[in-house]
Structures are given as C-alpha cells and as structure tokens.
Write an enzyme that holds these catalytic residues in place. Sequence first.
Site, short mmCIF file in Angstrom:
data_model
loop_
_atom_site.label_atom_id
_atom_site.label_comp_id
_atom_site.label_asym_id
_atom_site.label_seq_id
_atom_site.Cartn_x
_atom_site.Cartn_y
_atom_site.Cartn_z
N SER A 1 0.90 -1.27 0.15
CA SER A 1 -0.10 0.13 0.34
C SER A 1 0.93 1.42 0.36
CB SER A 1 -1.18 0.04 1.40
OG SER A 1 -0.20 0.06 2.15
N THR B 1 -1.68 3.08 4.35
CA THR B 1 -1.06 4.50 4.28
C THR B 1 0.46 4.30 5.69
OG1 THR B 1 -2.95 5.63 3.21
CG2 THR B 1 -0.75 7.14 4.09
N THR C 1 1.48 6.81 -0.02
CA THR C 1 0.79 5.77 -0.01
C THR C 1 0.76 5.55 -1.60
OG1 THR C 1 -0.98 4.83 0.07
CG2 THR C 1 -1.31 7.48 -0.08
N ARG D 1 -6.97 9.08 -9.64
CA ARG D 1 -7.47 9.39 -8.45
C ARG D 1 -6.27 10.09 -8.27
NH1 ARG D 1 -6.67 7.34 -2.87
NH2 ARG D 1 -8.94 7.56 -1.45
N VAL D 2 -6.88 11.43 -6.55
CA VAL D 2 -5.70 11.48 -5.56
C VAL D 2 -6.58 11.99 -3.93
CG1 VAL D 2 -4.77 13.44 -4.91
CG2 VAL D 2 -4.24 13.20 -6.89
N GLY D 3 -5.69 10.21 -3.06
CA GLY D 3 -6.42 10.57 -2.39
C GLY D 3 -6.08 11.86 -1.19
N ASP D 4 -6.34 11.38 0.26
CA ASP D 4 -6.31 12.24 0.88
C ASP D 4 -4.83 12.70 2.06
OD1 ASP D 4 -5.99 10.17 2.43
OD2 ASP D 4 -6.21 10.81 4.32
N THR E 1 -5.04 7.64 7.84
CA THR E 1 -5.03 6.39 7.26
C THR E 1 -6.99 5.54 6.77
OG1 THR E 1 -4.07 4.57 6.89
CG2 THR E 1 -4.64 5.25 9.07
N GLY E 2 -6.56 5.16 5.72
CA GLY E 2 -7.98 5.12 5.02
C GLY E 2 -8.47 5.74 4.18
N GLY F 1 -9.54 7.82 1.81
CA GLY F 1 -9.44 9.12 1.67
C GLY F 1 -10.10 9.24 0.78
N1 GLY Z 1 -5.63 7.01 2.42
C1 GLY Z 1 -4.58 6.92 1.17
C2 GLY Z 1 -5.43 6.89 -0.01
O1 GLY Z 1 -6.99 6.27 0.43
O2 GLY Z 1 -5.53 7.53 -0.70
#
Ligand code: GLY
Length: 324
Positions: A80, A184, A202, A212-215, A235-236, A238
């Site tokens: 991950s 993450t 991550t 796609r971009v997460g948090d 983490t989790g 996003g």
């Molecule tokens: N927290 C990582 C993501 O969702 O990309």
Amino acid sequence: MNELDRRDFIRSVAGAAALSATDFAAPTVTPEAGPVFLATWPHGKPAADRAAEVFHSGGSLLDAVEKGINVPEDDPKIMSVGYGGLPNEDGEVELDAAIMDGTRHRAGAVCAIHSIKNPISVARLVIEKTRHTTLAGEGAYQFAIKEGFKPMQLLTPASLQQWLDWRSTPNHEQFWVNPANHDTIGFVATDGKGHVVSGCSTSGTAWKIHGRVGDSPLVGCGVYADDNVGGASATGDGDIMTNYCTSVSIVHNMARGASPQDACVDLIKHMAATDPRNREAFICVIAIDNRGRAGAASMNAGPKFQYAIWQNGTSKMADAIVVY
Ligand code: GLY
C-alpha cells in the site's frame, strides 16, 4: 453595503479576530520532553525506529520523518506504499505523498507520481528546491528525474498477480463506486523541543481510476503540522476523509485546548454525526502535540488500527481507541 449589513460584517470580523486570539493560543511547551515518533500500522514500527536512528545521528526532524517513511516505501512486501504498492485499474502504480514542516508552516507534496519509489523524498525536495507546494502526475515525475531520482518499475510479481486476479474477477468495474484496499503510512513526530513534522505516503486505494488522488498528499488532510500546536496524519478511505480535512481539523481542535487523543476522537465523532454511514467507513487518525503527547483513533474495529510509538529510546505497537 447597507448599514445593517455593514454592522453584521464588522461584528463577524471582530468575532473571528477574538476567536483567533483566544482559541488559537499556543500551549506551553514542556522542555526536555524528548523526541517522539508516531507511525501508522505495523509497517510504522521499522519506520519509527529508522526515524529515531536518523534523528539521533544528527539528522533534522524532517530528515528523520522522510527516511523513516522511506522504509515501507522500499519494502516490496508492503502493498500500500511505494515499491510493490497495488496499481490503479490500468495496472500502473501511482503514488501520493506529502511532508509538512511545522516551523516554516510549509509542506511539499506529490500526487499520482509514477515510476519513482520514494515519493516522500520528492515531496521533501518540493519544499527545499521550489516555492511550490504540490506537483502532480507527469510534472511530479519530471521534477523527480531532474532531481536525480531513478525511474523503475514499481510493480512486483506479487502486486502484478493481484492486479491480474482483480481484472479477471467478474464485475470488477464495480470498483468505480466501491472502495478496495486502503492503507498508508501516516507519520507525526516531535523533537521534544516544540518542533513538529507530519508526513504521509501511499499507493492509494487499489484499482483506483487513473489520476485519482486521495487524502494523503493533500495539506490539511493527510498531513498538517504547526509548531505552535502539534501535528496530525490519517490513514484509511481517503475518498471520504478528504471531505473532512482531517489533519487540520485535529490540529485546530488541539489549538483550542483538546488533547491529541480527544482531538482524534472528536474528529471521528464529527464525521459520524455528519453522515451516519461513516460509522462503517475505514477511518484512522494519529496526532501529537508539541509537548510529545500522542493520540490515535479509528472509526470502528475493522480492521484493527494499530500504530507504532517510539519514545524514551524504545518503540512499541499500541492499539488506537475504537470510537464506534
Ligand atoms: N488514505 C489513502 C488513500 O485513500 O489514498
């Protein structure tokens, strides 16, 4: 602006000024608290150990967090983060990372970068070599190459196999609305003298849509650090957490007097109150204040959220508070 509107406007500005003066007063730093390193998941333990080693060999706190995060980024078994991270739906690994320096109140971030196994180190160079904060996609990749990073295939035989298995699963296109793998490394650290750094790296959610971009690489979401208060990371899922600016919310709650632990729990309760469906979501946060007090919380018990804490010369794993 009529007279009534003008009076309301002046009152609201005066109210905001009063809020920032009282609610954002910096807590007193206890000197000699010693450094503390906090990192998410079992892969956070070797990361925290490495960070402590770098720091005690004379590295800065930023060096420590960066080099600590490099450990899971380099490890092909961690699927991950970094090398060996699970790819997007097209089979390409796209990585996100950010690091924030609480002294300069300055972050560097890269989003959806390909072929570079240490995005946290590229993010660090965004701080040190540019006046930008975030570089994305091909631009982030080109910047890394100019800075001497070597491109490589980030898929491993194991991650390629998982992608092939997913591709051959009937209805796998359903992922466009269903979450898959999330994980993450989130990291927060203090030197024990009031300096705070937050970092996050991550490969994002597995089988994500290209781009796609997460948090994780978003300032205020995956990272936030302010030496006047503390730092937080997340983490989790996003796709959900980005909508709550989790890390900055936690740090601002700490600035208003909440402990890091209470601030983590408050954020999670707020997410559940806003949308009860969030109780089923994968949401985990960590925080530290500039005195070295730590906090961690997860929305629910599945999966069990553990974090590594390095303090007083040793590291151990701890269970986060489960809120629901
Ligand atoms: N927290 C990582 C993501 O969702 O990309």
